[in-house]
Design a protein around this motif. Structure first.
Motif, PDB file in Angstrom:
ATOM      1  N   ALA A 176       0.715  -1.209  -0.100  1.00  0.00           N
ATOM      2  CA  ALA A 176      -0.074  -0.186  -0.192  1.00  0.00           C
ATOM      3  C   ALA A 176       0.918   1.132   0.124  1.00  0.00           C
ATOM      4  O   ALA A 176       0.535   2.086  -0.562  1.00  0.00           O
ATOM      5  CB  ALA A 176      -0.817  -0.142   1.257  1.00  0.00           C
ATOM      6  N   LEU A 177       2.015   1.224   0.630  1.00  0.00           N
ATOM      7  CA  LEU A 177       2.774   2.515   1.064  1.00  0.00           C
ATOM      8  C   LEU A 177       3.717   2.654  -0.357  1.00  0.00           C
ATOM      9  O   LEU A 177       4.417   3.825  -0.155  1.00  0.00           O
ATOM     10  CB  LEU A 177       3.565   2.370   2.126  1.00  0.00           C
ATOM     11  N   GLY A 178       3.658   1.848  -1.337  1.00  0.00           N
ATOM     12  CA  GLY A 178       4.540   1.867  -2.387  1.00  0.00           C
ATOM     13  C   GLY A 178       4.438   3.150  -3.161  1.00  0.00           C
ATOM     14  O   GLY A 178       5.133   3.605  -3.830  1.00  0.00           O
ATOM     15  N   LEU A 235       7.878  -1.144  -4.430  1.00  0.00           N
ATOM     16  CA  LEU A 235       8.820  -0.383  -4.965  1.00  0.00           C
ATOM     17  C   LEU A 235       8.454  -0.091  -6.384  1.00  0.00           C
ATOM     18  O   LEU A 235       8.582   0.958  -7.024  1.00  0.00           O
ATOM     19  CB  LEU A 235      10.285  -1.154  -4.948  1.00  0.00           C
ATOM     20  N   ARG A 236       8.078  -1.071  -7.342  1.00  0.00           N
ATOM     21  CA  ARG A 236       7.561  -1.039  -8.623  1.00  0.00           C
ATOM     22  C   ARG A 236       6.421  -0.140  -8.666  1.00  0.00           C
ATOM     23  O   ARG A 236       6.581   0.724  -9.659  1.00  0.00           O
ATOM     24  CB  ARG A 236       7.376  -2.221  -9.104  1.00  0.00           C
ATOM     25  N   LEU A 237       5.738  -0.252  -7.815  1.00  0.00           N
ATOM     26  CA  LEU A 237       4.401   0.817  -7.701  1.00  0.00           C
ATOM     27  C   LEU A 237       4.968   2.200  -7.661  1.00  0.00           C
ATOM     28  O   LEU A 237       4.510   3.227  -8.303  1.00  0.00           O
ATOM     29  CB  LEU A 237       3.569   0.302  -6.939  1.00  0.00           C
ATOM     30  N   GLY A 238       5.942   2.310  -6.691  1.00  0.00           N
ATOM     31  CA  GLY A 238       6.473   3.705  -6.466  1.00  0.00           C
ATOM     32  C   GLY A 238       7.274   4.250  -7.820  1.00  0.00           C
ATOM     33  O   GLY A 238       7.071   5.465  -8.197  1.00  0.00           O
ATOM     34  N   TRP A 239       8.090   3.351  -8.317  1.00  0.00           N
ATOM     35  CA  TRP A 239       8.664   3.810  -9.705  1.00  0.00           C
ATOM     36  C   TRP A 239       7.627   4.367 -10.624  1.00  0.00           C
ATOM     37  O   TRP A 239       7.960   5.177 -11.496  1.00  0.00           O
ATOM     38  CB  TRP A 239       9.704   2.615  -9.986  1.00  0.00           C
ATOM     39  N   THR A 240       6.689   3.577 -10.787  1.00  0.00           N
ATOM     40  CA  THR A 240       5.495   3.884 -11.783  1.00  0.00           C
ATOM     41  C   THR A 240       5.069   5.402 -11.593  1.00  0.00           C
ATOM     42  O   THR A 240       4.558   5.970 -12.574  1.00  0.00           O
ATOM     43  CB  THR A 240       4.310   2.968 -11.501  1.00  0.00           C
ATOM     44  N   VAL A 241       4.950   5.918 -10.302  1.00  0.00           N
ATOM     45  CA  VAL A 241       4.628   7.110 -10.005  1.00  0.00           C
ATOM     46  C   VAL A 241       5.500   8.063 -10.743  1.00  0.00           C
ATOM     47  O   VAL A 241       5.352   9.114 -11.167  1.00  0.00           O
ATOM     48  CB  VAL A 241       4.402   7.500  -8.401  1.00  0.00           C
ATOM     49  N   ARG A 251      -3.559   5.889 -15.621  1.00  0.00           N
ATOM     50  CA  ARG A 251      -3.694   4.673 -15.888  1.00  0.00           C
ATOM     51  C   ARG A 251      -2.647   3.761 -15.345  1.00  0.00           C
ATOM     52  O   ARG A 251      -2.994   2.488 -14.948  1.00  0.00           O
ATOM     53  CB  ARG A 251      -3.654   4.801 -17.607  1.00  0.00           C
ATOM     54  N   ALA A 252      -1.365   3.980 -15.572  1.00  0.00           N
ATOM     55  CA  ALA A 252      -0.412   3.111 -15.048  1.00  0.00           C
ATOM     56  C   ALA A 252      -0.459   2.813 -13.434  1.00  0.00           C
ATOM     57  O   ALA A 252      -0.359   1.621 -12.995  1.00  0.00           O
ATOM     58  CB  ALA A 252       0.807   3.818 -15.251  1.00  0.00           C
ATOM     59  N   ILE A 253      -0.763   3.844 -12.658  1.00  0.00           N
ATOM     60  CA  ILE A 253      -0.990   3.730 -11.231  1.00  0.00           C
ATOM     61  C   ILE A 253      -2.114   2.828 -10.977  1.00  0.00           C
ATOM     62  O   ILE A 253      -2.082   1.941  -9.989  1.00  0.00           O
ATOM     63  CB  ILE A 253      -1.096   5.215 -10.624  1.00  0.00           C
ATOM     64  N   ALA A 254      -3.262   3.025 -11.742  1.00  0.00           N
ATOM     65  CA  ALA A 254      -4.497   2.205 -11.673  1.00  0.00           C
ATOM     66  C   ALA A 254      -4.141   0.785 -11.631  1.00  0.00           C
ATOM     67  O   ALA A 254      -4.495  -0.013 -10.832  1.00  0.00           O
ATOM     68  CB  ALA A 254      -5.417   2.794 -12.399  1.00  0.00           C
ATOM     69  N   GLU A 255      -3.609   0.592 -12.868  1.00  0.00           N
ATOM     70  CA  GLU A 255      -3.181  -0.836 -13.284  1.00  0.00           C
ATOM     71  C   GLU A 255      -2.200  -1.485 -12.224  1.00  0.00           C
ATOM     72  O   GLU A 255      -2.626  -2.694 -11.767  1.00  0.00           O
ATOM     73  CB  GLU A 255      -2.505  -0.897 -14.688  1.00  0.00           C
ATOM     74  N   GLU A 256      -1.342  -0.783 -11.842  1.00  0.00           N
ATOM     75  CA  GLU A 256      -0.274  -1.477 -10.995  1.00  0.00           C
ATOM     76  C   GLU A 256      -0.791  -1.466  -9.508  1.00  0.00           C
ATOM     77  O   GLU A 256      -0.634  -2.308  -8.846  1.00  0.00           O
ATOM     78  CB  GLU A 256       0.991  -0.708 -10.717  1.00  0.00           C
ATOM     79  N   GLY A 257      -1.674  -0.679  -9.169  1.00  0.00           N
ATOM     80  CA  GLY A 257      -2.532  -0.546  -7.979  1.00  0.00           C
ATOM     81  C   GLY A 257      -3.490  -1.706  -7.871  1.00  0.00           C
ATOM     82  O   GLY A 257      -3.327  -2.246  -6.783  1.00  0.00           O
ATOM     83  N   ARG A 258      -4.140  -1.989  -8.844  1.00  0.00           N
ATOM     84  CA  ARG A 258      -5.084  -3.219  -8.800  1.00  0.00           C
ATOM     85  C   ARG A 258      -4.312  -4.538  -8.595  1.00  0.00           C
ATOM     86  O   ARG A 258      -4.581  -5.442  -7.968  1.00  0.00           O
ATOM     87  CB  ARG A 258      -5.902  -3.212 -10.226  1.00  0.00           C
ATOM     88  N   ILE A 259      -3.257  -4.738  -9.531  1.00  0.00           N
ATOM     89  CA  ILE A 259      -2.223  -5.709  -9.312  1.00  0.00           C
ATOM     90  C   ILE A 259      -1.625  -5.919  -7.807  1.00  0.00           C
ATOM     91  O   ILE A 259      -1.562  -6.890  -7.513  1.00  0.00           O
ATOM     92  CB  ILE A 259      -1.011  -5.795 -10.314  1.00  0.00           C
TER      93      ILE A 259
END
Length: 335
Positions: A176-178, A235-241, A251-259
């Motif tokens: 969650a904190l990523g 960390l991947r979610l954080g890098w996506t930001v 869109r990228a954050i939404a997709e990675e967040g759902r995963i």
């Protein structure tokens, strides 16, 4: 209203709708559009018949036809058990497999940091003194001390639940904190590496490093793997930001967040298994090699599950995201 005339005028539309409904899995694009149009018309015809000339036979026929057409148009959801099977055999393993470079790097960094801290603690008395008083350290590391009795300090079933819950919070925090650029994830991973390193260093100084590994390895392999995966995905979610790539940032954050959300569910199941091993195997009377074999087997099975099913799903084009039907529609964008 003359019912016979009404039926004669619209019979061909109803018959066509019935044909399309029977072939709903093999329809072309234009036929799908035709199905939707005829469904709407027939629903209107049914309403008209009910209000103007409620013929029971005709009402029954049109009610059945519109119900079948509605089912074809709205595409009812897959049963829950099929969603669960798809998640366990495709979405979760492919999500773990696709993020392997992230959590693999996290695992290496964790082990390096923990080893350096352990060596520092074991060889520097000043560091050990800063960790705790000599009496406290002696009570922790002596035979039958706190480190050994920790694993049998509560009934096995309640201890397993407590361990699984605690570890679930750690993994959920990483996932969650990523979104906060991954910085809290780095703190969580470093804190865990420091705890492991300090314990290993104290046990090494007491000449009981074999006991340390004998107790931590059975459950620690699977437990730490789950933490590494959660941290890597966070960390991947954080890098996506920072760098969303060719996708829009939203869109990228939404997709990675759902995963990441799906990963939390899958990793919770992994941690339940780890908690059971920690509660029932680690403190058991089995020889050390037997306990380690059980832990290593559980780890090997999990990694094989991820590699085999995850690679297969990735080759099939799966990303680990939810089905497209569960995602909100988006407006087309002009580049």
């Amino acid at each position: 209203m003359d019912v016979d005339v009404f039926v004669a005028v619209h019979r061909h539309e109803w018959e066509r709708l019935e044909q399309l409904t029977r072939r709903r899995r093999r329809l072309s694009g234009p036929e799908v559009d035709e199905l939707v149009t005829l469904y709407r018309r027939t629903a209107t015809h049914l309403s008209t018949i009910r209000s103007a000339a409620p013929d029971p036979v005709l009402v029954g026929r049109l009610s059945t036809l519109t119900a079948r057409a509605r089912s074809a148009v709205t595409a009812p959801r897959t049963p829950a058990w099929r969603d669960a099977t798809l998640f366990l055999t495709v979405r979760f393993p492919v999500a773990v497999y696709r993020s392997r470079r992230w959590w693999g790097t996290t695992a290496v960094a964790f082990l390096v940091v923990a080893s350096l801290i352990a060596a520092w603690v074991a060889h520097d008395p000043a560091v050990r003194d800063s960790v705790g008083a000599p009496d406290q350290i002696r009570e922790l590391t002596r035979p039958g001390g706190d480190f050994e009795t920790y694993y049998s300090s509560a009934p096995a079933s309640s201890f397993a639940a407590q361990v699984a819950t605690n570890n679930a919070w750690v993994t959920a925090g990483c996932l969650a904190l990523g979104i906060l650029l991954g910085l809290p994830v780095l703190f969580i991973v470093f804190s865990n590496a420091m705890n492991v390193g300090i314990s290993a260093g104290l046990m090494a100084d007491a000449g009981r490093l074999d006991v340390f590994f004998g107790l931590i390895t059975p459950h620690g392999l699977l437990e730490l793997t789950a933490v590494f995966i959660a941290a890597g995905v966070g960390l991947r979610l954080g890098w996506t930001v920072i760098d969303p790539g060719p996708r829009t940032r939203a869109r990228a954050i939404a997709e990675e967040g759902r995963i990441a959300l799906g990963m939390a569910v899958g990793l919770a199941l992994v941690l339940v298994v780890s908690g059971i091993i920690e509660a029932f195997v680690t403190p058991s009377g089995l020889p050390t090699w037997g306990r380690i074999t059980i832990g290593a087997t559980a780890e090997a099975v999990f990694l094989a599950y991820v590699v085999i099913l995850g690679r297969r799903a990735e080759f099939a084009g799966e990303q680990g995201d939810v089905a497209s039907s569960d995602v909100a529609d988006e407006l087309p964008m002009i580049a």
